[in-house]
Design a protein around this motif. Structure first.
Motif, PDB file in Angstrom:
ATOM      1  N   GLN A  13      15.186  -8.818   2.553  1.00 45.13           N
ATOM      2  CA  GLN A  13      13.593  -9.390   2.232  1.00 45.13           C
ATOM      3  C   GLN A  13      13.211  -9.823   3.618  1.00 45.13           C
ATOM      4  O   GLN A  13      11.936  -9.103   4.052  1.00 45.13           O
ATOM      5  CB  GLN A  13      13.403 -10.749   1.656  1.00 45.13           C
ATOM      6  CG  GLN A  13      13.391 -10.881  -0.169  1.00 45.13           C
ATOM      7  CD  GLN A  13      11.786  -9.961  -0.229  1.00 45.13           C
ATOM      8  OE1 GLN A  13      10.798 -10.207  -0.332  1.00 45.13           O
ATOM      9  NE2 GLN A  13      12.684  -9.446  -1.343  1.00 45.13           N
ATOM     10  N   LEU A  16      12.245  -6.404   5.402  1.00 44.90           N
ATOM     11  CA  LEU A  16      10.974  -5.292   4.991  1.00 44.90           C
ATOM     12  C   LEU A  16       9.250  -5.973   5.931  1.00 44.90           C
ATOM     13  O   LEU A  16       9.199  -6.912   5.995  1.00 44.90           O
ATOM     14  CB  LEU A  16      10.920  -5.964   2.934  1.00 44.90           C
ATOM     15  CG  LEU A  16      11.883  -5.467   2.115  1.00 44.90           C
ATOM     16  CD1 LEU A  16      11.953  -5.807   0.969  1.00 44.90           C
ATOM     17  CD2 LEU A  16      11.480  -3.858   2.415  1.00 44.90           C
ATOM     18  N   ASP A  19       3.435  -7.118   4.216  1.00 44.04           N
ATOM     19  CA  ASP A  19       2.986  -6.210   2.814  1.00 44.04           C
ATOM     20  C   ASP A  19       4.048  -5.930   1.706  1.00 44.04           C
ATOM     21  O   ASP A  19       3.456  -6.046   0.709  1.00 44.04           O
ATOM     22  CB  ASP A  19       2.537  -5.743   2.869  1.00 44.04           C
ATOM     23  CG  ASP A  19       2.798  -4.366   3.728  1.00 44.04           C
ATOM     24  OD1 ASP A  19       3.573  -4.975   4.101  1.00 44.04           O
ATOM     25  OD2 ASP A  19       1.749  -3.534   3.787  1.00 44.04           O
ATOM     26  N   GLU A  20       5.035  -6.405   2.422  1.00 42.92           N
ATOM     27  CA  GLU A  20       5.908  -5.234   0.848  1.00 42.92           C
ATOM     28  C   GLU A  20       7.030  -6.677   0.013  1.00 42.92           C
ATOM     29  O   GLU A  20       7.723  -6.339  -0.360  1.00 42.92           O
ATOM     30  CB  GLU A  20       7.416  -4.044   1.364  1.00 42.92           C
ATOM     31  CG  GLU A  20       5.954  -3.090   1.280  1.00 42.92           C
ATOM     32  CD  GLU A  20       7.258  -2.053   1.763  1.00 42.92           C
ATOM     33  OE1 GLU A  20       8.844  -1.957   1.524  1.00 42.92           O
ATOM     34  OE2 GLU A  20       6.267  -0.709   2.393  1.00 42.92           O
ATOM     35  N   ARG A  21       7.573  -7.527   1.014  1.00 49.74           N
ATOM     36  CA  ARG A  21       7.937  -9.371   0.285  1.00 49.74           C
ATOM     37  C   ARG A  21       7.178  -9.319  -0.764  1.00 49.74           C
ATOM     38  O   ARG A  21       6.133  -9.491  -1.419  1.00 49.74           O
ATOM     39  CB  ARG A  21       8.107 -10.269   1.528  1.00 49.74           C
ATOM     40  CG  ARG A  21       8.489  -9.714   2.897  1.00 49.74           C
ATOM     41  CD  ARG A  21       8.646 -10.537   3.170  1.00 49.74           C
ATOM     42  NE  ARG A  21       9.240  -9.964   5.261  1.00 49.74           N
ATOM     43  CZ  ARG A  21       9.213 -10.670   6.404  1.00 49.74           C
ATOM     44  NH1 ARG A  21       8.708 -11.691   6.304  1.00 49.74           N
ATOM     45  NH2 ARG A  21       9.758  -9.823   7.469  1.00 49.74           N
TER      46      ARG A  21
END
Length: 129
Positions: A13, A16, A19-21
């Motif tokens: 996590q 990443l 904004d993609e978490r």
């Protein structure tokens, strides 16, 4: 083990883009600190060999020294404390601790770390400094 898998998921996590978490994963650093602290203590209490513990330390344990130092001293795991200091760039303390273990020789408490391993750890700390 469960904690090692959870740690791996948190590390994934963290890698990443923000904004993609997963929503709510913004505090990954705090979770990793707590997870690594619990994992380090659990591995010291339960593991007969230090292989998994060393893997966690070498992968960059995120636990803070102040969260673990008393625990490690109580259990005479000064070798782990020195490795944790190294992970945090506290090389003067690393060298002091390994030097102390080297001077104590075979009468020292804690795990049996060979003289050659201590010297190798000191050399590694000097190269990293």
């Amino acid at each position: 083990s469960y904690f090692l898998k959870q740690r791996g998921a948190l590390l994934a996590q963290e890698r990443l883009p923000a904004d993609e978490r997963i929503q709510g994963a913004a505090e990954t650093a705090h979770l990793l600190r707590a997870m690594d602290t619990a994992l380090l203590k659990l591995l010291i209490e339960t593991d007969e060999d230090d292989a998994r513990l060393l893997d966690v330390l070498e992968a960059g344990a995120r636990c803070a020294v102040e969260d673990c130092e008393g625990f490690l001293r109580e259990r005479d795991r000064l070798d782990v404390l020195a490795r944790l200091w190294k992970a945090h760039g506290m090389f003067d303390l690393v060298l002091r601790e390994w030097s102390s273990m080297l001077r104590a020789g075979p009468d020292r408490k804690g795990p049996r770390t060979s003289t050659s391993q201590i010297v190798a750890e000191m050399g590694d700390a000097l190269r990293s400094a």
